[in-house]
Design a protein around this motif. Structure first.
Motif, PDB file in Angstrom:
ATOM      1  N   HIS A 203      21.242  16.067  76.020  1.00  0.00           N
ATOM      2  CA  HIS A 203      20.447  16.497  77.178  1.00  0.00           C
ATOM      3  C   HIS A 203      19.180  17.144  76.664  1.00  0.00           C
TER       4      HIS A 203
ATOM      5  N   GLN B  15      23.065   8.754  82.781  1.00  0.00           N
ATOM      6  CA  GLN B  15      23.066   8.888  84.229  1.00  0.00           C
ATOM      7  C   GLN B  15      22.546  10.266  84.621  1.00  0.00           C
ATOM      8  N   THR B  16      22.158  10.385  85.878  1.00  0.00           N
ATOM      9  CA  THR B  16      21.665  11.649  86.411  1.00  0.00           C
ATOM     10  C   THR B  16      22.825  12.451  86.987  1.00  0.00           C
ATOM     11  N   ILE B  17      22.912  13.708  86.566  1.00  0.00           N
ATOM     12  CA  ILE B  17      23.928  14.639  87.056  1.00  0.00           C
ATOM     13  C   ILE B  17      23.179  15.811  87.701  1.00  0.00           C
ATOM     14  N   PRO B  18      23.060  15.853  89.027  1.00  0.00           N
ATOM     15  CA  PRO B  18      22.222  16.875  89.681  1.00  0.00           C
ATOM     16  C   PRO B  18      22.610  18.306  89.352  1.00  0.00           C
ATOM     17  N   THR B  19      23.873  18.531  88.983  1.00  0.00           N
ATOM     18  CA  THR B  19      24.335  19.895  88.706  1.00  0.00           C
ATOM     19  C   THR B  19      24.719  20.060  87.235  1.00  0.00           C
TER      20      THR B  19
ATOM     21  N   THR C 196      24.483  23.716  86.366  1.00  0.00           N
ATOM     22  CA  THR C 196      25.014  24.715  87.301  1.00  0.00           C
ATOM     23  C   THR C 196      26.507  24.548  87.558  1.00  0.00           C
TER      24      THR C 196
ATOM     25  N   THR D  79      19.506  25.306  80.050  1.00  0.00           N
ATOM     26  CA  THR D  79      18.251  24.891  80.686  1.00  0.00           C
ATOM     27  C   THR D  79      17.081  25.319  79.815  1.00  0.00           C
TER      28      THR D  79
ATOM     29  N   ASN E   4      13.919  16.871  80.813  1.00  0.00           N
ATOM     30  CA  ASN E   4      14.438  15.881  81.762  1.00  0.00           C
ATOM     31  C   ASN E   4      15.741  16.431  82.307  1.00  0.00           C
ATOM     32  N   GLN E   5      15.617  17.483  83.083  1.00  0.00           N
ATOM     33  CA  GLN E   5      16.671  18.438  83.345  1.00  0.00           C
ATOM     34  C   GLN E   5      18.036  17.859  83.666  1.00  0.00           C
ATOM     35  N   ASN E   6      18.172  16.938  84.558  1.00  0.00           N
ATOM     36  CA  ASN E   6      19.499  16.534  85.006  1.00  0.00           C
ATOM     37  C   ASN E   6      19.932  15.161  84.510  1.00  0.00           C
ATOM     38  N   TYR E   7      19.272  14.651  83.486  1.00  0.00           N
ATOM     39  CA  TYR E   7      19.656  13.362  82.930  1.00  0.00           C
ATOM     40  C   TYR E   7      20.431  13.582  81.636  1.00  0.00           C
TER      41      TYR E   7
END
Length: 536
Positions: free
Chosen positions: A339, A366-370, A373, A297, A343-346
Motif C-alpha cells: 500500500h 483492488q480498492t478497499i475504501p476502509t 480505518t 496513512t 494512493n490511499q485505498n488501493y
C-alpha cells in the motif's frame, strides 16, 4: 512408465487423491469423451477388424483420412498437463497396407497444443514415430527423452511448460491428400491431470494471535535492523528499522508496527524516521496465509505484508546465515499486500522473479475504501501451480505462468514472512506517526491424509492367485466388493483389459499375454488396491 511410478498412480486414489486419469479403451470405461476429427472421419466405437493376441479388444477407434490435407484426430482435457513429472503418452495402432494411397512415410505423430489459442498449433510440440504396417503395435511418445519438434523454435522444452491441454494424433503426416485408415486403441497418459478441486488448506501449522502485551514473541519473530549496504535500505527508503518497543509492540491483542518521525542514529548513520521490519522464524512451501490488518496513512508511507525465499542472501535477514545461497530476485518474492500512502485505498499484490522484477508486470489489486480505518483479511493461496491473492475473500490477482521454471517460478521452495512499514523520500512534511496494526497471522496447509480403517480391511481381504500365473488368473473378493472394477495394465502403464466383478471368485484368461510383469488394479467404493503379478 516406471513400475514404482505406476504403482503410485494406481494406489494414490485409495488414499484420497482425486486426480483424473487420461485414458480410453474405446469400450466405455475411458475418461476421454470429446474426441474430434479435423478433416478426418472418426468412429470411437468401431468393431476391431484385426482382433488377435496383440489386441483382443472388441472395439477400437477408427481413423479415416480420405484425403484431408491436415487430417488428424484430437481431444482436449479440462486441466493442463504438467509434463515435468509425467511426460509419456502411448496407444496401440494398426494400419493396413491396403488402406494406403501415395508414398508417405509410415508414421504417426502426437502433438501437444494449447487449445485456448486462436491458432493452437502455433506453439505445439510434436514427436513423430515410425510404425509397421499390418500389425498391432504400442507406440510411446516421451516428451522428456524422445526427440521432439517445436513448431516455434523459441518455445521452451515441453517438460517445462504447463500450457498444453490438447492432444492431437496424425497418421502419415500432413500437407498431403493421400488416404489412410488407422485403428487406435488403449490410449493412455502416464500421469493425471488436475486434482478435481484445489487443495484444501485447513490445517493450521503456524500462527501468532498477538495475545500477550509488550514485546513480540522472540521464538517467532526476528527484528531485521542491519542496513544491507551499510548506509541505507533498498528502494530509496529513508528510515532506520529498530527493535525498540517504540516501533513494534503488542497491545490488547494487536501488533503495532509504528513508523515515526524522529532523529535516530544507528550503525553510524543518522536518519529522521524509524520503523520496524519483522522476519518470521518459520519458512514453509505452499499453503494459505491469512493476515488481518489495518493499514497506516500518510503520503510517503509504504506498508507491506510479504514473503521472500528462505535462501535469499540478504545481510541482516534471519535466515541468511544458515540458508543464504541465492540473491534477489532469483530467490523469489511474494507481495501479499502493498500500500502506498499517495494512493490511499488501493492495495496491491505482486510477484518478483528473474523474469519480471522491480517494476514487475505480475501484479493486481483492488480498492478497499476502509483500508486504514478497519481491519481486513489479506490472503494468499499458494499451490504448486498458482498464487491467488484476495482481500476478505474477494480475489484480485492470480499468478499462474504457463511456463514454470527458475525464471518464472522459484516458488517450490520455502519462503518466510516479512512485515514492515517503509518511509519513502516523498513523505509529507506534516507526517508524525502512523501504524500498521495486525490482529493475527495464520498459516494453513493441507491436513494429513487419513484412511478409513474399515475400507483398508475390506481391500486387504482380496487375494489374486496363482502368482506367478501361467494361463488363468483368479481373484477372490468379498461380497462387499462385488461390482468393483478390475483393470489390468502392462508394466509400461498400457491398459490391457477391464471388467466388473460379478461374483466372489472371478477368473481371467491370460493365456494370450506375453511373459512379464502386470499390474491388477481393483477399484471399489472402499478405495483402490493394486497387485503386481508375474505372467510366466
Amino acid at each position: 512408465m516406471q513400475k514404482g511410478l505406476l504403482l503410485l498412480l494406481l494406489i494414490s486414489s485409495f488414499y484420497g487423491f482425486s486426480q483424473q486419469t487420461v485414458e480410453d479403451d474405446f469400450e466405455g470405461s475411458g475418461t476421454i469423451n470429446n474426441w474430434f476429427g479435423d478433416d478426418c472421419g472418426i468412429n470411437t466405437s468401431f468393431t476391431n477388424p484385426f482382433q488377435n493376441g496383440d489386441n483382443n479388444s472388441a472395439t477400437v477407434l477408427e481413423y479415416s483420412d480420405s484425403g484431408g490435407q491436415y487430417a488428424n484426430i484430437r481431444f482436449d482435457v479440462s486441466d493442463n498437463f504438467n509434463l515435468s513429472t509425467n511426460h509419456t503418452f502411448s496407444f496401440k495402432i494398426y494400419v493396413s497396407s491396403s488402406s494406403l494411397t501415395g508414398s508417405q512415410n509410415n508414421q504417426v505423430s502426437l502433438k501437444l497444443q494449447d487449445g485456448t489459442l486462436a491458432q493452437p498449433w502455433s506453439t505445439q510440440s510434436e514427436i513423430i514415430k515410425t510404425i509397421n504396417l499390418n500389425q498391432w503395435q504400442t507406440v510411446t511418445f516421451d516428451f522428456e527423452n524422445d526427440s521432439y519438434v517445436n513448431l516455434d523454435p523459441n518455445s521452451a522444452a515441453p517438460t517445462t511448460r504447463t500450457d498444453f491441454n490438447r492432444v492431437l494424433i496424425q497418421v502419415n503426416g500432413e500437407n498431403n491428400n493421400d488416404h489412410v485408415v488407422a485403428y487406435i486403441d488403449d490410449f493412455l497418459y502416464d500421469g493425471t491431470i488436475g486434482s478435481g478441486t484445489d487443495p484444501v488448506f485447513d490445517n493450521l501449522i503456524w500462527s501468532d494471535e498477538f495475545n500477550t502485551d509488550g514485546a513480540l514473541d522472540a521464538s517467532k519473530w526476528h527484528h531485521q535492523t542491519q542496513l544491507p549496504n551499510g548506509t541505507s535500505w533498498y528502494n530509496g527508503e529513508i528510515q532506520h528499522y529498530t527493535n525498540r518497543l517504540e516501533n513494534s509492540y503488542i497491545d490488547n491483542g494487536v501488533l503495532y508496527i509504528v513508523a515515526k518521525k524522529e532523529t535516530f542514529t544507528d550503525q553510524g548513520q543518522t536518519k529522521e524516521y524509524t520503523s520496524a521490519r519483522l522476519n518470521s522464524k518459520v519458512a514453509f512451501t505452499y499453503g494459505r496465509v491469512e493476515i488481518k490488518a489495518k493499514l497506516p496513512t500518510g503520503v510517503g508511507t509504504w506498508p507491506a505484508l510479504w514473503m521472500l525465499g528462505q535462501n535469499i542472501t540478504e545481510p541482516g535477514g534471519y535466515w541468511e546465515p544458515t540458508h543464504g545461497t541465492t540473491p534477489w530476485p532469483a530467490c523469489g518474492e511474494i507481495d501479499i499486500m502493498e500500500h502506498w500512502g499517495h494512493n490511499q485505498n488501493y492495495v496491491q499484490s505482486a510477484m518478483h522473479t528473474p523474469s519480471s522484477h522491480g517494476g514487475t508486470v505480475n501484479l493486481g489489486g483492488q480498492t478497499i475504501p476502509t483500508a486504514s480505518t478497519a481491519f481486513h483479511v489479506y490472503a494468499l493461496e499458494w499451490t504448486n501451480e498458482k498464487m491467488v491473492f484476495s482481500v476478505d475473500d474477494v480475489e484480485h490477482y492470480t499468478y499462474n505462468p504457463p511456463v514454470k521454471d527458475a525464471n518464472t517460478w522459484p516458488f517450490d521452495a520455502p519462503q518466510y514472512l516479512l512485515f514492515n512499514v517503509a518511509i519513502l523520500p516523498s513523505i509529507e512534511a506534516s507526517f508524525v506517526e502512523s501504524s500498521m496494526e495486525i490482529d493475527y497471522i495464520r498459516v494453513y496447509q493441507e491436513s494429513p491424509l487419513s484412511v478409513d480403517e474399515e475400507s483398508i480391511a475390506e481391500l486387504d481381504k482380496v487375494t489374486v492367485f496363482p502368482n506367478p500365473v501361467a494361463n488363468e488368473l483368479k481373484l477372490k473378493l468379498t461380497n462387499e466388493l462385488i461390482g468393483s472394477k478390475v483393470t489390468i495394465y502392462s508394466l509400461l502403464g498400457q491398459k490391457l483389459n477391464s471388467f466388473i466383478v460379478t461374483k466372489e471368485v472371478e477368473s481371467k484368461d491370460l493365456s494370450n499375454y506375453k511373459s512379464g510383469i502386470y499390474i491388477v488394479r481393483i477399484e471399489s467404493k472402499h478405495g483402490v488396491k493394486a497387485f503386481e503379478i508375474l505372467k510366466k
